[in-house]
Design a protein around this motif. Structure first.
Motif, mmCIF file in Angstrom:
data_model
loop_
_atom_site.group_PDB
_atom_site.id
_atom_site.type_symbol
_atom_site.label_atom_id
_atom_site.label_comp_id
_atom_site.label_asym_id
_atom_site.label_seq_id
_atom_site.Cartn_x
_atom_site.Cartn_y
_atom_site.Cartn_z
ATOM 1 N N ILE A 33 5.980 10.874 -4.022
ATOM 2 C CA ILE A 33 6.762 9.734 -4.509
ATOM 3 C C ILE A 33 6.613 8.532 -3.584
ATOM 4 O O ILE A 33 6.731 7.382 -4.024
ATOM 5 C CB ILE A 33 8.240 10.141 -4.703
ATOM 6 N N VAL A 34 6.307 8.761 -2.302
ATOM 7 C CA VAL A 34 6.096 7.617 -1.407
ATOM 8 C C VAL A 34 4.848 6.835 -1.803
ATOM 9 O O VAL A 34 4.709 5.658 -1.447
ATOM 10 C CB VAL A 34 5.995 8.036 0.082
ATOM 11 N N LEU A 35 3.954 7.466 -2.559
ATOM 12 C CA LEU A 35 2.757 6.793 -3.051
ATOM 13 C C LEU A 35 2.943 6.252 -4.463
ATOM 14 O O LEU A 35 2.497 5.147 -4.776
ATOM 15 C CB LEU A 35 1.566 7.765 -3.038
ATOM 16 N N ASP A 36 3.612 7.014 -5.307
ATOM 17 C CA ASP A 36 3.743 6.636 -6.719
ATOM 18 C C ASP A 36 4.882 5.658 -6.976
ATOM 19 O O ASP A 36 4.813 4.862 -7.918
ATOM 20 C CB ASP A 36 3.962 7.893 -7.572
ATOM 21 N N ALA A 37 5.929 5.726 -6.185
ATOM 22 C CA ALA A 37 7.071 4.800 -6.306
ATOM 23 C C ALA A 37 7.456 4.355 -4.898
ATOM 24 O O ALA A 37 8.512 4.722 -4.381
ATOM 25 C CB ALA A 37 8.244 5.466 -7.023
ATOM 26 N N ARG A 97 -2.473 2.442 2.980
ATOM 27 C CA ARG A 97 -2.894 1.528 1.912
ATOM 28 C C ARG A 97 -1.712 1.092 1.045
ATOM 29 O O ARG A 97 -1.582 -0.088 0.694
ATOM 30 C CB ARG A 97 -3.961 2.221 1.064
ATOM 31 N N VAL A 98 -0.826 2.018 0.726
ATOM 32 C CA VAL A 98 0.282 1.735 -0.175
ATOM 33 C C VAL A 98 1.427 1.004 0.535
ATOM 34 O O VAL A 98 2.070 0.133 -0.054
ATOM 35 C CB VAL A 98 0.788 3.057 -0.802
ATOM 36 N N VAL A 99 1.704 1.372 1.792
ATOM 37 C CA VAL A 99 2.824 0.852 2.584
ATOM 38 C C VAL A 99 4.154 1.113 1.864
ATOM 39 O O VAL A 99 4.733 0.237 1.221
ATOM 40 C CB VAL A 99 2.682 -0.655 2.897
ATOM 41 N N PRO A 100 4.663 2.336 1.945
ATOM 42 C CA PRO A 100 5.963 2.624 1.326
ATOM 43 C C PRO A 100 7.083 1.908 2.058
ATOM 44 O O PRO A 100 6.904 1.407 3.174
ATOM 45 C CB PRO A 100 6.084 4.142 1.457
ATOM 46 N N ALA A 101 8.256 1.875 1.442
ATOM 47 C CA ALA A 101 9.403 1.186 2.034
ATOM 48 C C ALA A 101 10.019 1.968 3.186
ATOM 49 O O ALA A 101 10.800 1.400 3.953
ATOM 50 C CB ALA A 101 10.458 0.912 0.966
ATOM 51 N N VAL A 102 9.690 3.239 3.320
ATOM 52 C CA VAL A 102 10.223 4.060 4.404
ATOM 53 C C VAL A 102 9.067 4.654 5.205
ATOM 54 O O VAL A 102 7.936 4.766 4.717
ATOM 55 C CB VAL A 102 11.126 5.193 3.877
ATOM 56 N N ASN A 103 9.369 5.038 6.434
ATOM 57 C CA ASN A 103 8.389 5.734 7.258
ATOM 58 C C ASN A 103 8.212 7.172 6.783
ATOM 59 O O ASN A 103 9.136 7.766 6.217
ATOM 60 C CB ASN A 103 8.850 5.754 8.721
ATOM 61 N N VAL A 104 7.033 7.733 7.038
ATOM 62 C CA VAL A 104 6.712 9.089 6.604
ATOM 63 C C VAL A 104 6.251 9.905 7.807
ATOM 64 O O VAL A 104 5.303 9.526 8.504
ATOM 65 C CB VAL A 104 5.597 9.075 5.541
ATOM 66 N N ALA A 105 6.925 11.021 8.063
ATOM 67 C CA ALA A 105 6.493 12.008 9.050
ATOM 68 C C ALA A 105 6.097 13.252 8.273
ATOM 69 O O ALA A 105 6.880 13.740 7.455
ATOM 70 C CB ALA A 105 7.614 12.313 10.039
#
Length: 487
Positions: free
Chosen positions: A75-79, A138-146
């Motif tokens: 979902i961090v990539l799709d939304a 590439r996408v730059v989601p609104a939250v950080n991802v670990a």
């Protein structure tokens, strides 16, 4: 000559919760670039030293919340606006839990359960972790991802038959994937020994793979083999594995599931506490007495309520109780469950007193365990963090608000080795949440699970204003964090 202001932004008249568990205090904080450049009691930051200055009017200012247990991999990539999470004040999500991760596995047919919780074969587009890391950048989601690497993903990528223990060559292949993932920014390993894609792995297999992650400074999170009758045995297995691998341990969504096991946290928590005195051990927990996963035959019972979250052949049955569907069809609940497959469900299988005991443990972090691809998801997806602060801390007084914030900020940052995250300190990353301690509360319910929480005023991610209550998501500045990415 004009002197440039010392700070990009100064937030004044705040009620500071530093994330470390101390009592809040009136203070102020400055941001420069993506970092906190100053923080302290009122009067610490000289007037006029910010290019912009704002008065928070006494609202709370805390580190952005870290969701210690998610299935947000896709979902961090799709939304990438990540509204369900950032609207709760979440600025970082730990993905790849329960042995389920997008990398490093691809599928030509529909993924087997539980891999299908992240989507169909098209979701699995990453044969290496480097590919997944590149997609996040590439996408730059609104939250950080670990990101954790799932053992089920490793097994499906390297084994033709997952119903047995991995061979030495297959274990070596999984270890090679571990090397690649950790070199490209992953933070560790997860297992889901409860699930058929992972269940055939024994202590030896898991220890050897976890040990390779340990060599790279990784952590180990596990959905244990059993959270029902054999929960104590599973804790023993889990601790033995982590100790032998030399890796810090997180017991995922700790619970005592099934009516016959209610109250057994009186046994499990002392056992976990004792283990933690000898080895790094923590747990994560969500603030609800219901869980959610695939609809599984071995979880179908009439001793607790079961609500359908999604069904591929019968989408009209989502949000309905299994017992009512069975009655309408004139069959028993087991036949109804069979007809609904593939499907997901919400299981009301825990006792509220157990949930409170786990949340209250000094070892407990907060993790939503939400399933963002479910059509009718568990309300934890949208409500977990305001529920802990507003309902359990403020209203129920289960623990102070500062203790709740510690469980969702500096504690997970330390456990998952997220350098510079989880506390308000000069030099730390400017992941921040502004909220009203008097009004913050979850609004999502089992009947209406998509309702946004209230009381979150604004959220900053890496120094960028990313969410406001009025404007929703107004910026995206998330990045892959942990591992070799921050510091």
């Amino acid at each position: 000559m004009t002197t440039r202001p010392a700070h990009d932004l100064v937030l004044r008249n705040a009620r500071i919760y530093d994330g470390k568990g101390g009592a809040p205090y009136p203070g102020e904080l400055a941001i420069t670039g993506d970092r906190i450049s100053a923080v302290g009691p009122a009067g610490t930051i000289p007037p006029g030293t910010g290019e912009r200055e704002e008065d928070l009017g006494g609202l709370a200012l805390a580190p952005g919340f870290i969701d210690a247990h998610t299935h947000d991999d896709r979902i961090v990539l799709d939304a990438p606006e990540m509204l369900p999470k950032i609207s709760q004040g979440v600025t970082s999500v730990v993905v790849g839990n329960c042995g389920i991760s997008l990398a490093p596995v691809t599928f030509t047919d529909n993924p087997p359960p539980p891999m299908n919780l992240l989507g169909d074969a098209r979701a699995y587009a990453f044969a290496s972790f480097a590919d997944y890391a590149a997609a996040i950048a590439r996408v730059v989601p609104a939250v950080n991802v670990a990101a954790l690497i799932g053992h089920s993903a490793l097994r499906l990528a390297t084994m033709g038959d997952i119903t047995r223990k991995a061979s030495p060559n297959e274990i070596e292949a999984m270890q090679a994937h571990a090397d690649e993932a950790m070199a490209n920014g992953a933070i560790g390993l997860s297992t889901g020994l409860f699930y058929p894609t992972n269940a055939a792995a024994d202590i030896d297999e898991v220890t050897r793979i976890a040990g390779r992650f340990a060599e790279h400074g990784g952590v180990y999170a596990t959905h244990m083999r059993d959270e029902f009758e054999h929960v104590l045995d599973s804790i023993d297995e889990t601790v033995t594995t982590a100790t032998a691998a030399g890796i810090p341990l997180v017991i995922s969504h700790h619970k005592c599931a099934g009516v016959s096991n209610w109250g057994r946290t009186l046994q499990t928590l002392p056992k976990i506490e004792a283990a933690a005195s000898r080895h790094p051990v923590n747990v994560d927990v969500y603030p609800y007495a219901a869980g959610s996963t695939n609809l599984r035959a071995d979880l179908v019972t009439d001793t607790y309520r079961i609500m359908i979250a999604w069904s591929r052949p019968h989408p009209e049955m989502q949000a309905r109780d299994l017992i009512d569907i069975a009655a309408e069809w004139g069959v028993d609940i087991h036949e109804a469950a069979r007809r609904l497959q593939p499907a997901g469900a919400i299981y009301f299988q825990m006792d509220e007193a157990d949930v409170r005991r786990v949340m209250s443990s000094r070892l407990a972090m907060i993790g939503s365990d939400g399933l963002p691809h479910d059509h009718h998801p568990h309300p934890r997806l949208w409500g977990t963090f305001p529920r802990v602060i507003g309902h359990y801390a403020r209203d129920e007084k289960l623990f102070p608000i500062e203790a709740a914030i510690h469980k969702m900020t500096s504690l997970p940052a330390r456990v998952f080795r997220l350098a510079g995250r989880g506390s308000l300190a000069a030099g730390a990353f400017a992941d921040l949440v502004v909220f009203d301690p008097e009004t913050i509360l979850d609004q999502a319910t089992y009947d209406q699970p998509l309702r946004r929480s209230i009381g979150i005023g604004r959220v900053y991610v890496n120094g960028k204003l990313s969410f406001t209550a009025e404007g929703g998501v107004i910026g995206r500045a998330g990045r892959l964090i942990g591992g070799r990415n921050d510091g």
